[in-house]
Design an enzyme around this catalytic site. Structure first.
Site, PDB file in Angstrom:
ATOM      1  CB  CYS A   1      74.801  12.041  25.509  1.00 44.10           C
ATOM      2  SG  CYS A   1      76.545  12.896  25.125  1.00 44.10           S
TER       3      CYS A   1
ATOM      4  CG  ASP B   1      72.056   4.458  19.227  1.00 42.45           C
ATOM      5  OD1 ASP B   1      73.056   3.693  19.016  1.00 42.45           O
ATOM      6  OD2 ASP B   1      71.997   5.204  20.109  1.00 42.45           O
TER       7      ASP B   1
ATOM      8  CE  LYS C   1      80.230   5.879  21.808  1.00 41.86           C
ATOM      9  NZ  LYS C   1      78.888   6.268  22.152  1.00 41.86           N
TER      10      LYS C   1
ATOM     11  CD  GLN D   1      77.795   2.495  24.665  1.00 40.51           C
ATOM     12  OE1 GLN D   1      78.571   1.554  25.229  1.00 40.51           O
ATOM     13  NE2 GLN D   1      78.273   3.693  24.551  1.00 40.51           N
TER      14      GLN D   1
ATOM     15  CG  HIS E   1      73.564   8.813  23.121  1.00 39.00           C
ATOM     16  ND1 HIS E   1      73.901  10.120  22.099  1.00 39.00           N
ATOM     17  CD2 HIS E   1      74.945   8.877  23.545  1.00 39.00           C
ATOM     18  CE1 HIS E   1      75.183  10.401  22.442  1.00 39.00           C
ATOM     19  NE2 HIS E   1      75.767   9.965  23.115  1.00 39.00           N
TER      20      HIS E   1
HETATM   21  C1  LIG Z   1      78.129   7.196  21.974  1.00 39.82           C
HETATM   22  C2  LIG Z   1      76.652   6.860  21.445  1.00 39.82           C
HETATM   23  C3  LIG Z   1      76.168   7.458  20.488  1.00 39.82           C
HETATM   24  C4  LIG Z   1      76.640   8.505  19.490  1.00 39.82           C
HETATM   25  O1  LIG Z   1      77.977   8.222  18.898  1.00 39.82           O
HETATM   26  P1  LIG Z   1      78.902   9.078  18.101  1.00 39.82           P
HETATM   27  O2  LIG Z   1      80.135   8.334  17.823  1.00 39.82           O
HETATM   28  O3  LIG Z   1      79.175  10.353  19.048  1.00 39.82           O
HETATM   29  O4  LIG Z   1      78.140   9.486  16.935  1.00 39.82           O
HETATM   30  C5  LIG Z   1      74.781   7.306  20.187  1.00 39.82           C
HETATM   31  N1  LIG Z   1      73.925   6.592  20.916  1.00 39.82           N
HETATM   32  C6  LIG Z   1      74.766   5.701  22.002  1.00 39.82           C
HETATM   33  C7  LIG Z   1      74.088   4.769  22.949  1.00 39.82           C
HETATM   34  C8  LIG Z   1      75.906   6.034  22.369  1.00 39.82           C
HETATM   35  O5  LIG Z   1      76.398   5.309  23.383  1.00 39.82           O
END
Ligand SMILES: *Cc1c(COP(=O)(O)O)cnc(C)c1O
Length: 416
Positions: free
Chosen positions: A374, A210, A236, A213, A133
């Site tokens: 993104c 990260d 999320k 997800q 992302h």
């Molecule tokens: C949504 C997402 C982000 C960013 O999350 P924010 O809540 O916008 O800070 C980063 N990495 C992944 C894989 C995402 O899906």
């Protein structure tokens, strides 16, 4: 809606009952029942999360860590209790390793600025992957540019899996950090994080994951993953927006200077100099999103009660069902066919641009995402400017997948 498919499923999750906990799902949109398949962008909130936010403001609202008065003590207690709940949820060792941030993006920026920036020298390298992302690309690019370091990229094969042999070749004495997503927001691929971390650690290289997800779909045990940093967003994970978590192992966090300065992160301030608070407060300058943290606690309680393993098993089944259904739509190309996936289905159609697909689906009350997600470098990897994406949560049903498939056939008719 019929519960037949649920009754037939071996995991026997009572989805209709769970759906009842999410008030927004019973809405009609465009005069059709809402079919919400944009969970990768943000997930819906159960009533218990909404109540936790409202109750906090109605009965406990005060600033934390500052007052001797009753309400301030209550709010501080609730905020710190949440930190402990998150530590257990992640199986981290210590509450001081849990830092509240605004979300994944802020957590990664914190590590980039406070961990990577002071350490990077000219010629050093940070390793990411082709499926990241923008939040796990741009912060590293910024510090690399400033310090004369290089960003290196682990390639992704056609199925959407990392090419691990290439990863091993890219790990060199120049590597200072590996930053990798737990699961891809576009391809759904679940990366072998434990293996990636073990290989990096053999070379003494720390690993950031990260988890934006990963954690909404998978039970996360940090001791099994073995990473040094893990970052995710509350919104999320069925919690509020504006709150997220950075986990960092104590040893590394202690070696890091503060990132933002201000209230709450200090021990003593004078014009001659300032000393900083211990972990975790050192990284939480200013008034945090207290209500958000408490709402996130309610989301975690909800997930624990529903049973994370059960939710994940149901979702895997639903993903298989959806993969079957979409492969039967004429002219549809699915991106991301890894062996291990979370419930994300990105696709393109011969008949229509992703934005037109999104518009037709919207007229049927079906919410999906269309665009670059993104992840522009990943779009380039597959040679497309955009994709349409349906992303699942445990409250989605086979009937909703049937509605999606039917609407996609309609796209074919409309643009024939
Ligand atoms: C949504 C997402 C982000 C960013 O999350 P924010 O809540 O916008 O800070 C980063 N990495 C992944 C894989 C995402 O899906």
């Amino acid at each position: 809606m019929s519960t037949l498919s649920v009754a037939q499923s071996p995991t026997a999750l009572d989805v209709e009952r769970l759906r009842g906990d999410f008030p927004i799902l019973s809405q009609r949109v465009r005069n059709k029942p809402l079919v919400y398949l944009d969970n990768g962008a943000t997930a819906q909130k159960p009533q218990s999360v909404i109540d936790a936010l409202a109750d906090y403001y109605a009965t406990e609202n005060a600033n934390i860590h500052r007052g001797v008065h009753y309400l301030s003590q209550q709010a501080t207690f609730a905020y710190e209790r949440t930190r402990g709940r998150i530590r257990r949820f992640l199986n981290a060792a210590d509450n001081s390793e849990i830092i509240f941030v605004r979300g994944t993006t802020e957590g990664i920026n914190l590590v980039a600025q406070s961990f990577a920036r002071p350490r990077l020298r000219e010629g050093d390298e940070i390793l990411i992957s082709h499926m990241e992302h923008h939040s796990n690309i741009v912060p590293w690019q910024m510090v690399c540019a400033e310090r004369g370091a290089q960003l290196r990229v682990i390639p992704v094969d056609e199925a959407g899996e990392l090419i691990l042999e290439e990863y091993e070749k890219l790990l060199t004495p120049r590597t200072r950090l590996v930053a990798i997503t737990h699961a891809s927001n576009v391809l759904g691929t679940i990366n072998p994080v434990a293996r990636i971390a073990a290989l990096a650690h053999q070379q003494g290289v720390p690993v950031l994951v990260d988890g934006a997800q990963g954690i909404p779909h998978l039970p996360v045990d940090l001791r099994e993953l073995g990473c040094d940093f893990y970052v995710f967003s509350g919104h999320k994970l069925f919690g509020p927006t504006g709150v997220g978590v950075l986990y960092g192992c104590r040893e590394l966090l202690e070696s890091m200077p503060p990132w933002q300065g201000g209230g709450s992160m200090i021990q003593k301030v004078s014009f001659e100099g300032t000393t900083y608070a211990d972990l975790p407060n050192r990284f939480e300058a200013g008034t945090p999103h207290i209500a958000g943290a408490i709402g996130l606690e309610a989301a975690i309680d909800y997930l624990n009660e529903a049973g994370r393993e059960r939710l994940a098993a149901y979702e895997t089944e639903l993903l298989d069902y959806a993969t079957q259904a979409l492969s039967q739509v004429k002219g549809l190309r699915l991106f991301g066919t890894a062996g291990e996936k979370v419930g994300v289905l990105s696709f393109a159609m011969e008949a229509a641009h992703p934005h037109d697909i999104g518009t037709v689906l919207d007229s049927e009350g079906i919410a999906i995402r269309a665009g670059h997600h993104c992840a522009q470098p990943l779009m380039q990897r597959y040679g497309v400017p955009a994709m349409a994406r349906a992303s699942l949560a445990f409250y989605n049903t086979r009937e909703e997948i049937d509605a999606l498939a039917a609407a996609l056939c309609k796209v074919n008719e409309v643009f024939a």
